[in-house]
Design an enzyme around this catalytic site. Structure first.
Site, PDB file in Angstrom:
ATOM      1  N   SER A  67      32.609  40.829  46.760  1.00  0.00           N
ATOM      2  CA  SER A  67      32.419  42.148  47.364  1.00  0.00           C
ATOM      3  C   SER A  67      31.177  42.184  48.243  1.00  0.00           C
ATOM      4  O   SER A  67      30.309  41.322  48.167  1.00  0.00           O
ATOM      5  CB  SER A  67      32.262  43.220  46.291  1.00  0.00           C
ATOM      6  OG  SER A  67      33.267  43.113  45.327  1.00  0.00           O
TER       7      SER A  67
HETATM    8  N1  SAH Z   1      32.345  40.527  41.552  1.00  0.00           N
HETATM    9  C1  SAH Z   1      32.977  39.291  41.965  1.00  0.00           C
HETATM   10  C2  SAH Z   1      34.237  39.539  42.730  1.00  0.00           C
HETATM   11  C3  SAH Z   1      35.337  39.733  41.823  1.00  0.00           C
HETATM   12  S1  SAH Z   1      36.921  39.816  42.581  1.00  0.00           S
HETATM   13  C4  SAH Z   1      32.041  38.462  42.790  1.00  0.00           C
HETATM   14  O1  SAH Z   1      30.862  38.799  42.855  1.00  0.00           O
HETATM   15  O2  SAH Z   1      32.472  37.461  43.328  1.00  0.00           O
HETATM   16  C5  SAH Z   1      37.804  40.220  41.111  1.00  0.00           C
HETATM   17  C6  SAH Z   1      38.060  39.083  40.176  1.00  0.00           C
HETATM   18  O3  SAH Z   1      38.760  39.613  39.078  1.00  0.00           O
HETATM   19  C7  SAH Z   1      38.935  37.974  40.761  1.00  0.00           C
HETATM   20  O4  SAH Z   1      38.267  36.757  40.632  1.00  0.00           O
HETATM   21  C8  SAH Z   1      40.197  38.026  39.890  1.00  0.00           C
HETATM   22  O5  SAH Z   1      40.762  36.750  39.659  1.00  0.00           O
HETATM   23  C9  SAH Z   1      39.661  38.618  38.614  1.00  0.00           C
HETATM   24  N2  SAH Z   1      40.625  39.274  37.735  1.00  0.00           N
HETATM   25  C10 SAH Z   1      41.675  40.085  38.045  1.00  0.00           C
HETATM   26  N3  SAH Z   1      42.296  40.495  36.918  1.00  0.00           N
HETATM   27  C11 SAH Z   1      41.626  39.931  35.866  1.00  0.00           C
HETATM   28  C12 SAH Z   1      41.793  39.961  34.438  1.00  0.00           C
HETATM   29  N4  SAH Z   1      42.758  40.658  33.845  1.00  0.00           N
HETATM   30  N5  SAH Z   1      40.928  39.265  33.687  1.00  0.00           N
HETATM   31  C13 SAH Z   1      39.933  38.539  34.253  1.00  0.00           C
HETATM   32  N6  SAH Z   1      39.729  38.463  35.588  1.00  0.00           N
HETATM   33  C14 SAH Z   1      40.571  39.144  36.382  1.00  0.00           C
END
Ligand code: SAH
Length: 223
Positions: A67
């Protein structure tokens, strides 16, 4: 904890990014300090490393994005952290927000469902000398019961409802941030729990529009 004096050539860029966020309205000094000390370039793929200190969202592989720093800083500010918390993060992604959290609290437990991302984040956190983080590969909509309860829970992906296991794993007085909604029509929501398990009251406060990747899992959306 992030070591000071990282000995890289990006220090000036980090300071400038923190100044950009302050000018944009971030007031929490601990959050600004975490941004100024966390090496974001270690958490983004080589191909976009030259853009690591722009206030921009960037692709991190597996169709996911890291993000915008402003969004992450706002998010962290809303948790009103004191430094003593144990925090659950759902969606490790690149591990950058994990590293920011690690600089702001006592212990971070982070769950990521995509193995390649969990492994890359683990490596980046090690390279950044961040020690107070544990990562689990799995479905974060189930939480991580072994270390519950958590003083704060940060969900970095959006789904239609608050996964019940996350409410159960939130400590009395705890705060959870989660984007709620369908598709890209999401509202960043603060979920606060008062009282003990079973008798606790749960309050939802909408904080504004959000646009996160889908929360995929048993208590989220289908893959
Ligand atoms: N804050 C992160 C960005 C996260 S993007 C950063 O700084 O890079 C959101 C993430 O959530 C993705 O990597 C995706 O694979 C993960 N995600 C989605 N659903 C999920 C779940 N049920 N359990 C764990 N991770 C999940």
């Amino acid at each position: 904890m992030v070591s000071r004096g990282l000995g890289d050539s990006f220090g000036g860029y980090r300071t400038r990014l923190a100044e950009t966020l302050r000018a944009a309205g971030i007031r929490d000094l601990a959050v600004l300090r975490a941004v100024a000390e966390t090496p974001r370039h270690l958490f983004v793929p080589e191909a976009v490393r030259h853009r690591a200190y722009e206030d921009a969202a960037l692709p991190i592989g597996a169709g996911q994005t890291i993000s915008r720093p402003f969004t992450q800083a706002r998010y962290l500010e809303a948790l009103r952290l004191t430094g003593r918390e144990r925090v659950l993060e759902v969606g490790t992604g690149s591990g950058y927000q994990t590293a920011l959290l690690a600089a702001l609290v006592a212990q971070v437990f982070s769950v990521e469902r995509v193995r390649a991302l969990a492994e890359a984040a683990q490596r980046a956190l090690r390279a950044a000398a961040v020690a107070n983080v544990s990562i689990l590969m799995g479905d974060g909509t189930l939480g991580w019961s072994a270390y519950a309860p958590y003083d704060a829970i940060v969900v970095a992906a959006g789904g239609p409802e608050v996964p019940p296991p996350l409410v159960e794993q939130l400590a009395p007085g705890g705060r959870m941030l989660i984007p709620l909604g369908h598709g890209t029509d999401q509202t960043l929501t603060l979920v606060e729990r008062s009282g003990a398990a079973g008798q606790g009251e749960v309050r939802h406060t909408p904080l504004g529009d959000a646009r996160f990747v889908p929360l995929v899992g048993e208590h989220g959306v289908d893959a």
